[in-house]
Design an enzyme around this catalytic site. Structure first.
Site, PDB file in Angstrom:
ATOM      1  N   TYR A 129      54.407  41.391  36.587  1.00 15.37           N
ATOM      2  CA  TYR A 129      53.391  40.340  36.488  1.00 15.37           C
ATOM      3  C   TYR A 129      54.061  38.962  36.388  1.00 15.37           C
ATOM      4  CZ  TYR A 129      49.221  37.920  34.654  1.00 15.37           C
ATOM      5  OH  TYR A 129      48.155  37.074  34.461  1.00 15.37           O
ATOM      6  N   ARG A 174      48.879  33.779  19.488  1.00 10.62           N
ATOM      7  CA  ARG A 174      48.336  33.474  20.813  1.00 10.62           C
ATOM      8  C   ARG A 174      47.340  32.320  20.617  1.00 10.62           C
ATOM      9  NH1 ARG A 174      51.800  36.571  21.796  1.00 10.62           N
ATOM     10  NH2 ARG A 174      51.829  38.318  23.262  1.00 10.62           N
TER      11      ARG A 174
HETATM   12  P1  NAD Z   1      40.565  40.579  36.122  1.00  8.16           P
HETATM   13  O1  NAD Z   1      41.427  41.801  36.171  1.00  8.16           O
HETATM   14  O2  NAD Z   1      39.247  40.669  35.452  1.00  8.16           O
HETATM   15  O3  NAD Z   1      40.318  39.997  37.582  1.00  8.16           O
HETATM   16  C1  NAD Z   1      41.238  40.158  38.638  1.00  8.16           C
HETATM   17  C2  NAD Z   1      40.452  40.500  39.892  1.00  8.16           C
HETATM   18  O4  NAD Z   1      41.353  40.617  40.999  1.00  8.16           O
HETATM   19  C3  NAD Z   1      39.723  41.842  39.778  1.00  8.16           C
HETATM   20  O5  NAD Z   1      38.390  41.681  40.210  1.00  8.16           O
HETATM   21  C4  NAD Z   1      40.517  42.769  40.690  1.00  8.16           C
HETATM   22  O6  NAD Z   1      39.747  43.822  41.205  1.00  8.16           O
HETATM   23  C5  NAD Z   1      41.008  41.786  41.743  1.00  8.16           C
HETATM   24  N1  NAD Z   1      42.202  42.229  42.448  1.00  8.16           N
HETATM   25  C6  NAD Z   1      43.350  42.708  41.919  1.00  8.16           C
HETATM   26  N2  NAD Z   1      44.237  42.984  42.889  1.00  8.16           N
HETATM   27  C7  NAD Z   1      43.630  42.658  44.077  1.00  8.16           C
HETATM   28  C8  NAD Z   1      44.035  42.714  45.431  1.00  8.16           C
HETATM   29  N3  NAD Z   1      45.252  43.153  45.778  1.00  8.16           N
HETATM   30  N4  NAD Z   1      43.151  42.303  46.361  1.00  8.16           N
HETATM   31  C9  NAD Z   1      41.920  41.865  46.038  1.00  8.16           C
HETATM   32  N5  NAD Z   1      41.479  41.780  44.764  1.00  8.16           N
HETATM   33  C10 NAD Z   1      42.351  42.180  43.794  1.00  8.16           C
HETATM   34  O7  NAD Z   1      41.449  39.427  35.456  1.00  8.16           O
HETATM   35  P2  NAD Z   1      41.055  37.957  35.003  1.00  8.16           P
HETATM   36  O8  NAD Z   1      41.298  37.872  33.558  1.00  8.16           O
HETATM   37  O9  NAD Z   1      39.744  37.554  35.543  1.00  8.16           O
HETATM   38  O10 NAD Z   1      42.217  37.132  35.722  1.00  8.16           O
HETATM   39  C11 NAD Z   1      41.981  36.401  36.922  1.00  8.16           C
HETATM   40  C12 NAD Z   1      43.250  35.656  37.305  1.00  8.16           C
HETATM   41  O11 NAD Z   1      43.612  34.754  36.255  1.00  8.16           O
HETATM   42  C13 NAD Z   1      44.458  36.570  37.538  1.00  8.16           C
HETATM   43  O12 NAD Z   1      45.194  36.075  38.635  1.00  8.16           O
HETATM   44  C14 NAD Z   1      45.256  36.422  36.276  1.00  8.16           C
HETATM   45  O13 NAD Z   1      46.617  36.649  36.480  1.00  8.16           O
HETATM   46  C15 NAD Z   1      44.947  34.986  35.878  1.00  8.16           C
HETATM   47  N6  NAD Z   1      45.115  34.780  34.429  1.00  8.16           N
HETATM   48  C16 NAD Z   1      44.229  35.332  33.541  1.00  8.16           C
HETATM   49  C17 NAD Z   1      44.430  35.148  32.174  1.00  8.16           C
HETATM   50  C18 NAD Z   1      43.491  35.729  31.141  1.00  8.16           C
HETATM   51  O14 NAD Z   1      43.738  35.583  29.934  1.00  8.16           O
HETATM   52  N7  NAD Z   1      42.403  36.356  31.512  1.00  8.16           N
HETATM   53  C19 NAD Z   1      45.535  34.398  31.728  1.00  8.16           C
HETATM   54  C20 NAD Z   1      46.414  33.888  32.665  1.00  8.16           C
HETATM   55  C21 NAD Z   1      46.193  34.054  34.019  1.00  8.16           C
HETATM   56  N1  UDP Z   2      47.522  43.318  20.603  1.00 13.44           N
HETATM   57  C1  UDP Z   2      47.267  43.985  19.405  1.00 13.44           C
HETATM   58  N2  UDP Z   2      46.360  45.002  19.420  1.00 13.44           N
HETATM   59  C2  UDP Z   2      45.688  45.380  20.539  1.00 13.44           C
HETATM   60  C3  UDP Z   2      45.934  44.687  21.755  1.00 13.44           C
HETATM   61  C4  UDP Z   2      46.870  43.670  21.761  1.00 13.44           C
HETATM   62  O1  UDP Z   2      47.836  43.664  18.365  1.00 13.44           O
HETATM   63  O2  UDP Z   2      44.874  46.314  20.440  1.00 13.44           O
HETATM   64  C5  UDP Z   2      48.488  42.216  20.596  1.00 13.44           C
HETATM   65  C6  UDP Z   2      49.570  42.296  21.681  1.00 13.44           C
HETATM   66  O3  UDP Z   2      50.677  43.056  21.227  1.00 13.44           O
HETATM   67  C7  UDP Z   2      49.938  40.824  21.856  1.00 13.44           C
HETATM   68  C8  UDP Z   2      48.608  40.089  21.614  1.00 13.44           C
HETATM   69  O4  UDP Z   2      47.770  41.027  20.906  1.00 13.44           O
HETATM   70  O5  UDP Z   2      50.856  40.409  20.876  1.00 13.44           O
HETATM   71  C9  UDP Z   2      47.884  39.670  22.900  1.00 13.44           C
HETATM   72  O6  UDP Z   2      47.833  40.800  23.757  1.00 13.44           O
HETATM   73  P1  UDP Z   2      47.073  40.785  25.160  1.00 13.44           P
HETATM   74  O7  UDP Z   2      47.369  42.100  25.798  1.00 13.44           O
HETATM   75  O8  UDP Z   2      45.658  40.418  24.952  1.00 13.44           O
HETATM   76  O9  UDP Z   2      47.713  39.596  25.989  1.00 13.44           O
HETATM   77  P2  UDP Z   2      49.205  39.064  26.233  1.00 13.44           P
HETATM   78  O10 UDP Z   2      50.196  39.872  25.433  1.00 13.44           O
HETATM   79  O11 UDP Z   2      49.403  39.204  27.691  1.00 13.44           O
HETATM   80  O12 UDP Z   2      49.149  37.669  25.744  1.00 13.44           O
END
Ligand code: NAD
Ligand code: UDP
Length: 315
Positions: A148, A214
């Site tokens: 990722y 976070r």
């Molecule tokens: P999510 O998993 O809910 O959404 C991702 C979407 O992309 C899904 O609908 C999935 O089916 C689709 N997808 C995955 N691979 C695909 C492919 N090869 N072709 C077409 N569609 C595909 O996640 P989200 O939280 O909505 O995240 C959306 C974007 O934001 C992602 O790029 C993620 O990396 C980025 N992002 C999210 C967070 C967060 O905290 N949610 C933080 C940082 C970055």
């Molecule tokens: N985490 C936790 N319990 C859970 C899920 C996540 O303590 O059931 C912790 C995880 O280890 C991390 C933080 O919460 O330190 C955020 O995790 P998340 O997977 O949401 O996102 P990311 O690590 O990608 O920021």
């Protein structure tokens, strides 16, 4: 005027953030093409939009080329929760890298402006705190999170190279932990896990000692920031941090969710996953200066709205 309506492609539009973005674009009278392979997204996230004649959903995997005519592209397709992106790491990396190449190629051909959903994960387990955009990060390239983190870093490189080499109009945001309605209840992310556990009266699973931090941003604030970034002039490319600078320990988050749900759940401690970042907090001065953007939704209020959503889907 129908002729001047923007045709906008949202990849990952059926996911958590993508579905909110599609809604916001329709509200701004865009014609929205939502492209998704439903890997982690769900059709129910966009079911309420299907009746709108300006909205179209297409099942497609962005690791394969896509030929459509659009004015703007928002590239959000990529699994975002550690459980999901580690399930098939090769596909995760392909989605970030091949997906970026395909979407940038499309943007180049049709001269579309293109947004990339990058992530705070490009900073890895940061040694600079809070994290400004100028920080190059501290990522383990061989670890379980690398598919990722490195995928998103390579995608940023591709965006900037397509801009320098082919003059593609790019906008890159580094998104910090985001939460809100339509998060997948089983995606293993901390907010969804804790709320589901609290609502079911199950133990709240704290990984490690819970003192890792976070900064949690509510999805409405994020979508507002993305809209403002896309509206900046072509001279501003990013990357720009989008996140809420209020930092909490995971233990504090658990206690807040237990209190808000009035749950009887107990806190239990589990092993910390490999390469779990110890702290994360965005420096948002660039977003404040360039986008006039500051998140508005406090954690308590955002959690209440998210809890109400999960209550509505829990049997
Ligand atoms: P999510 O998993 O809910 O959404 C991702 C979407 O992309 C899904 O609908 C999935 O089916 C689709 N997808 C995955 N691979 C695909 C492919 N090869 N072709 C077409 N569609 C595909 O996640 P989200 O939280 O909505 O995240 C959306 C974007 O934001 C992602 O790029 C993620 O990396 C980025 N992002 C999210 C967070 C967060 O905290 N949610 C933080 C940082 C970055
Ligand atoms: N985490 C936790 N319990 C859970 C899920 C996540 O303590 O059931 C912790 C995880 O280890 C991390 C933080 O919460 O330190 C955020 O995790 P998340 O997977 O949401 O996102 P990311 O690590 O990608 O920021």
């Amino acid at each position: 005027m129908g002729f001047s309506r923007k045709r906008t492609l949202v990849t990952g539009g059926s996911g958590f953030i993508g579905s909110h973005l599609c809604e916001r674009l329709l509200a701004a009278d865009h014609e929205v093409l939502c492209v998704d392979n439903y890997y982690t997204g769900r059709r129910q996230n966009i079911a309420h939009l299907l009746g709108d004649s300006r909205f179209e959903a297409l099942r497609h995997d962005i690791t394969l080329p896509l030929y459509v005519e659009v004015d703007e592209i928002y590239n959000l397709a990529c699994p975002a929760s550690p459980i999901h992106y580690q399930f098939d790491p090769v596909q995760t990396l392909k989605t970030s890298v091949h997906g970026a190449i395909n979407m940038l190629g499309l943007a180049k051909r049709v001269k579309a402006k293109i947004f990339q959903a990058s992530t705070s994960e490009v900073y890895g387990d940061p040694q600079v705190h809070p994290q400004p955009e100028s920080y190059w990060g501290h990522v383990n390239p061989l670890g379980l999170r690398a598919c990722y983190d490195e995928g998103k870093r390579a995608a940023e490189t591709l965006f900037f190279d397509y801009h320098r080499q082919h003059h593609v109009r790019i906008k890159v945001a580094r998104i910090f932990n985001t939460y809100g309605p339509r998060m997948h209840p089983n995606d293993g992310r901390v907010v969804s896990n804790f709320i589901m556990q609290a609502l079911r009266g199950e133990p709240i699973t704290i990984y490690g000692d819970g003192l890792q931090t976070r900064s949690f941003g509510f999805v409405d604030d994020l979508v507002d920031g993305i809209g403002r970034l896309m509206a900046t002039d072509d001279g501003f490319l990013g990357p720009v941090n989008l996140g809420n600078p209020e930092e909490f320990t995971i233990l504090e988050l658990a206690q807040t969710i237990v209190a808000l749900t009035q749950s009887r759940s107990q806190l239990v401690f589990k092993p910390l996953p490999t390469d779990d970042p110890k702290q994360r907090q965005p420096d948002i001065s660039l977003a404040q200066e360039k986008l006039g953007w500051t998140p508005k939704v406090q954690l308590h209020d955002g959690l209440k709205r998210t809890i109400a959503y999960f209550q509505s889907i829990v049997e």
